[in-house]
Design a protein around this motif. Structure first.
Motif: not given
Length: 296
Positions: A94-95, A100-101, A174-175, A194-195
Motif C-alpha cells: 500500500g505504498c 514513506y517508501t 495506513f494499509s 504497521i502504522a
C-alpha cells in the motif's frame, strides 16, 4: 520471473499449465501485475485527485514525524549485525505515491518492493524513483548513493506476486492488514511494521464533519495477527497542525472523510478556514512485530 529494464519474463514453471508470460515495464518505470479478474472496479485504489492532494499535503511536512519514526524503527531492525551481512528484501505494501517508501530507501535494505493497487499512485512513485536513480535497473546510481533498488508494482495485496519467505520485512502504512499473506511472504523471524491513526487523530476535524464521531481503535487488528506474529514494541507520535483552507482541503481529500462527510459539513468547515486557520492534531501509533517461528 526475470526482471529487466524493458520487460519482465515469467517462464511458467510455477503454474500448472507451464504457460510463460511477459510484462512490459511502463515508461515511468513500474510494472503492472494486476490481473483483470482481481479488479473490483475499472480503476481500483486511490484516484489521481486523491494522490495529488496527498502529495501537496505531505510536502508541507505535517507528517514528517511519522515518516521519521517509521524509518527509525526499520533502520533499528535492519542494522543488527546479523542482518547487515546479507542482502535484504523489504516490501512496502500500500505504498501509495511513495512518501514513506522513498524515505525507506536509505534504511539498509537492498531491494524495496513497493506495491499498491492504485495505478496512478504507483506511476507517481515510479516517476520519482526513476528521476533520482532508485529503480532496480539503475544500478550505477544506486551504487553511488547506497539506496535500495525500488521495484514499483501495481498489484493486489491479497495476491502478492512474491515467493514464500522471500522478504525480510513488510511495512504497512495506513494499509491493509493481511496476517496469512504477510506471514507467508516473510522469512522466519521476519518483521512487520504497521502504522495506524491513533485515538484522537484529527479529532477536531472529525467533530466538525460528523454528528457521531467514532474513535479510532488501532489495536483491534492485533488479535488476528497474534497466531502469526509477536508484538515487539509500540510507539506513538503526534503533530500539532495549523492548516490553511487549501491544506485542510487537501487533508480531507486524501482521507475517507472526503466522501463520508456530508457536502454541507465539508463546505462549512472549509469556509471557516478561509477566515481563520484550522487547528487539529495528527496522532499515530506504530507497531513493530516479528513473525513467529511456527507461523504457517
Amino acid at each position: 520471473m526475470t526482471p529487466a529494464a524493458n520487460t519482465w519474463r515469467c517462464d511458467g514453471s510455477l503454474n500448472t499449465k507451464q504457460t510463460s508470460h511477459s510484462f512490459d515495464v511502463a515508461r515511468q518505470g513500474y510494472v503492472n501485475l494486476l490481473p483483470v479478474q482481481q479488479k473490483k472496479s475499472k480503476a481500483p485504489g486511490d484516484s489521481q485527485a486523491s494522490i495529488e492532494a496527498r502529495q501537496r499535503f505531505l510536502n508541507t511536512g505535517y507528517y514528517e514525524s511519522l515518516q521519521a519514526l517509521v524509518c527509525q524503527q526499520i533502520n533499528k531492525l535492519l542494522q543488527h549485525p546479523a542482518e547487515t551481512k546479507k542482502p535484504i528484501n523489504w516490501l512496502d505494501i500500500g505504498c501509495g505515491e511513495g512518501y514513506y517508501t522513498v524515505a525507506m530507501t536509505k534504511m539498509g535494505m537492498h531491494n524495496l518492493i513497493a506495491a499498491d493497487i492504485s495505478k496512478p499512485a504507483v506511476t507517481n512513485l515510479a516517476k520519482t524513483c526513476k528521476a533520482t536513480g532508485r529503480l532496480w535497473f539503475q544500478q550505477h546510481q544506486k551504487a553511488l548513493d547506497k539506496t535500495a533498488a525500488v521495484y514499483p508494482l501495481v498489484t493486489n495485496a491479497a495476491h502478492l506476486p512474491l515467493a514464500s519467505q522471500s522478504v525480510k520485512g513488510i511495512s504497512s502504512i495506513f494499509s491493509l492488514i493481511l496476517p496469512e499473506v504477510f506471514a507467508d511472504a516473510l522469512v522466519d523471524d521476519g518483521y512487520l511494521v504497521i502504522a495506524k491513526p491513533d485515538a484522537g487523530h484529527l479529532a477536531t476535524m472529525r467533530e466538525a464533519l460528523f454528528d457521531d464521531v467514532r474513535e479510532h481503535d488501532s489495536d483491534k487488528f492485533l488479535e488476528v495477527l497474534r497466531p502469526y506474529f509477536t508484538l515487539i514494541d509500540t510507539h506513538r507520535v503526534s503533530s500539532q497542525m495549523v492548516l490553511s483552507a487549501a491544506h485542510l482541503a487537501d487533508l480531507m481529500t486524501m482521507t475517507p472523510y472526503s466522501y463520508r462527510a456530508r457536502n454541507e459539513k465539508r463546505t462549512a468547515l472549509l469556509n471557516s478556514a478561509e477566515d481563520k486557520a484550522f487547528h487539529t492534531e495528527a496522532k499515530f501509533v506504530v507497531y513493530v512485530l516479528q513473525k513467529k517461528a511456527a507461523a504457517l
